[in-house]
Design a protein around this motif. Structure first.
Motif, PDB file in Angstrom:
ATOM      1  N   ASP A 213       0.854  -1.180   0.000  1.00  0.00           N
ATOM      2  CA  ASP A 213       0.000   0.000   0.000  1.00  0.00           C
ATOM      3  C   ASP A 213       0.899   1.241   0.000  1.00  0.00           C
ATOM      4  OD1 ASP A 213      -2.251  -1.548   0.074  1.00  0.00           O
ATOM      5  OD2 ASP A 213      -2.988  -0.826   2.016  1.00  0.00           O
ATOM      6  N   HIS A 215       1.084   3.711   2.023  1.00  0.00           N
ATOM      7  CA  HIS A 215       1.316   4.348   3.324  1.00  0.00           C
ATOM      8  C   HIS A 215       1.949   3.311   4.248  1.00  0.00           C
ATOM      9  CE1 HIS A 215      -2.842   3.279   2.315  1.00  0.00           C
ATOM     10  NE2 HIS A 215      -2.679   2.430   3.321  1.00  0.00           N
ATOM     11  N   HIS A 348       2.240  -0.312   8.403  1.00  0.00           N
ATOM     12  CA  HIS A 348       1.123   0.158   7.566  1.00  0.00           C
ATOM     13  C   HIS A 348       0.256   1.083   8.409  1.00  0.00           C
ATOM     14  CE1 HIS A 348      -3.185  -0.410   6.226  1.00  0.00           C
ATOM     15  NE2 HIS A 348      -2.632  -0.111   5.065  1.00  0.00           N
ATOM     16  N   ILE A 349      -0.152   2.204   7.825  1.00  0.00           N
ATOM     17  CA  ILE A 349      -1.054   3.107   8.543  1.00  0.00           C
ATOM     18  C   ILE A 349      -2.480   2.603   8.349  1.00  0.00           C
ATOM     19  CG2 ILE A 349      -1.838   5.487   8.850  1.00  0.00           C
ATOM     20  CD1 ILE A 349       0.722   6.414   7.410  1.00  0.00           C
TER      21      ILE A 349
HETATM   22 MN    MN Z   1      -3.920   0.629   3.377  1.00  0.00          MN
END
Ligand code: MN
Ligand code: UD2
Length: 567
Positions: A213, A215, A348-349
């Motif tokens: 992803d 972020h 991961h945020i």
């Molecule tokens: Mn995500």
């Protein structure tokens, strides 16, 4: 549709010169050719310098600490949490190169030099739409900084038609520091994350595809264990442990490594504990891969050719959702495996919402639903009935042509969903199989037990009654398990603590594996909590009200219950 960032061509020459000067034997560099002939990866022809993390670093967020804001900034950050689902002010203060704590176990650190020297190369594919600049660039920097250069074939960014200005020329400009190592593909139309991932994967030339992803922060030693496992087992689709990064202050928090990915019958991803078979199989619990029924979706690696052989993704899935369970079921059923690699960690945020438009084609506001229906119809055989219990409204929805995906299943000779349930996720509760009864639990006056939309999986709730909703309503479906529990998918009915009024409510709590809350039931009669000897009684309760246990009394019709189906 897609265009390449324009700064790649000139760098080939530069690279050649660089290699010659440094005395390397430069064999063939053919990005279009098969990766196995790629004996060297492109050196960094940009000007990015990988930080020396052995030197102490000071600054906001360094060492993975949270950012402390005050005054006006604090207020803005808090507001952003509601509209953008993360604290962008805090994120913007952090260096794209920030240091984070090594979240691996000691056992993992001890084996870090034992991976084969000739690991396959990776193309890291990062897709994004309207991602925040600082979160996106930190993802890219973390990958470049913490991946050995000889293993990183390239980073491919796919811009899924972002509208935010900072993702335009400012981003292209920023990425120049990485030279040809980082390629940016911009889509002129919104693809949705599934098609964006396919676009990135098709452009990739490394031997292994790694998806992230936009972020994330890759942690120390993250890639070697992923690549090593794929080298050992070509059909293993492997996931790092996902560490949480706070959406509020960007603190890098550790993750757990002991669980597996599972699913809800509503076809949402969930996490679960290791089944007994895995505990017994794994000799080194801190380092051995974990066979996981499903993956969360965003962070994983696969042999590039295998990824396409096993069907890539369903290109008709739109925007967000469902593709993670689809690839999970499919890989298992078609001969591969999904695994979690405990020695690979990526942050991961996690956000409470989507900072981008979730509307799909034809103004579709339920992309998760329509994507999931595609997956249920192709991969779940009869078990799709359990999805439709949750999504009755989708039964007649047209979700497009499924023939291509069905043909794929045929061509690959994939096993049944029943095989998947039995062999890959044997602990999964199937509400209407291997149980004593299933369906609505109907009392007097066409009233049924009902969870009243209370969120039973986030902590105990009180059970109520409501007018029976037929043919089915997920809030009203119960089973009597063969252990005699009155249960739902993962929660069980139990007797609550006596209230001030001297009555005991029916509560719904997590089921326990070894400590079953048993009921006695006879069709059309009592539902008796065995331990206390109390009976469920709807006397005096109207639709939408809480329900209580009372002293059992054969003469009270309000204690009589009938379940749709007895086995
Ligand atoms: Mn995500
Ligand atoms: C999780 C996965 C995500 C995906 C999703 C189900 C993790 C950590 N994340 O949701 O990867 O599997 O479940 O579909 O496991 N994006 C686009 N175009 C779009 C929508 C999203 O490029 O139309 C990008 C987005 O910028 C991000 C990625 O796709 O980089 C995943 O989106 P998310 O972070 O909102 O999903 P998440 O983590 O809630």
């Amino acid at each position: 549709m897609a265009r390449w960032a324009g700064h790649r061509q000139k760098s080939r020459l530069q690279k050649l010169v660089l290699f010659l000067v440094s005395g390397y034997l430069f064999i063939v560099w053919n990005r279009e050719g098969a990766s196995k002939y790629m004996l060297e990866v492109p050196a960094n022809d940009g000007f990015h310098v990988i930080p020396d993390y052995s030197n102490p670093r000071n600054g906001p967020g360094e060492n993975g600490l949270g950012v402390v804001l005050s005054g006006e900034e604090k207020k803005i950050g808090e507001d952003q949490m509601k509209t953008m689902f993360m604290n962008v002010v805090a994120s913007d203060k952090i260096s794209p190169d920030r240091s984070i704590p090594d979240s691996r176990s000691r056992e993992c650190r001890n084996i870090e030099s034992s991976y084969p020297k000739n690991l396959p190369t990776a193309s890291v594919v990062i897709i994004f739409t309207d991602e925040f600049f600082s979160a996106l660039t930190r993802t890219v920097h973390s990958v470049v900084n913490r991946t050995p250069q000889h293993l990183l074939y390239e980073v491919i960014l796919v811009d899924d038609n972002s509208q935010r200005e900072e993702l335009g020329s400012k981003l292209s400009e920023h990425l120049k520091r990485f030279g040809s190592l980082v390629r940016l593909i911009r889509s002129k139309e919104r693809l949705g994350l599934i098609r964006a991932k396919i676009l990135g994967a098709k452009a990739a030339r490394g031997e292994v595809l790694v998806f992230l992803d936009s972020h994330c922060e890759a942690n120390t030693g993250w890639i070697e264990p992923l690549l090593a496992r794929i080298q050992e087992e070509r059909t293993a689709v492997v996931c790092p442990v996902i560490d949480a990064i706070s959406d509020g202050n960007m603190a890098y928090l550790g993750g757990s490594h002991g669980g597996i990915g599972t699913f809800w019958w509503s076809l949402h991803y969930s996490m679960g504990s290791l089944p007994k078979s895995e505990i017994e199989r794994r000799k080194n619990p801190a380092t051995d891969y974990i066979r996981s029924p499903t993956m969360a979706g965003g962070l994983f690696a696969a042999n590039r050719e295998y990824f396409f052989e096993v069907g890539g993704y369903d290109e008709e899935m739109d925007i967000w959702g469902g593709e993670n369970l689809e690839i999970s079921f499919r890989v298992w059923m078609c001969g591969g495996s999904i695994e979690i690699i405990p020695c690979s960690h990526v942050g991961h945020i996690y956000r409470n919402g989507h900072p981008y438009d979730m509307t799909g084609r034809n103004n579709n506001k339920d992309v998760h639903g329509t994507n999931s229906k595609r997956l249920a119809d192709v991969w779940m055989d009869d078990y799709k009935r359990l999805f439709y219990v949750h999504r009755m409204g989708l039964v007649d929805t047209d979700v497009g042509d499924l023939s291509g995906r069905k043909a794929l299943r045929e061509k690959l000779g994939c096993k049944s969903f029943n095989w998947f349930l039995k062999n890959v996720i044997p602990d999964k509760f199937i509400p209407d199989e291997d149980v004593l009864a299933y369906g609505h639990v109907e009392g007097q006056n066409s009233m049924c037990l009902d969870t009243l939309q209370r969120l039973e999986n986030k902590g105990p709730i009180i059970l109520g009654i409501y007018n029976c909703q037929r043919p089915s309503s997920s809030a009203q479906m119960f089973s009597i398990s063969k252990e005699n529990e009155l249960r739902r998918e993962e929660t069980c009915v139990d007797v609550g603590i006596e209230t001030k009024d001297g009555v005991r409510p029916a509560k719904v709590v997590q089921c326990k594996r070894n400590d079953f809350v048993e009921f006695e039931h006879e069709k059309g009669k009592f539902l008796k909590h065995k331990k206390t000897g109390l009976c469920l009684d709807m006397g005096g309760v109207s639709a939408g009200g809480d329900i209580y246990f009372q002293k059992c009394d054969e003469n009270r019709p309000s204690q009589n219950w009938i379940i749709d189906k007895y086995f």
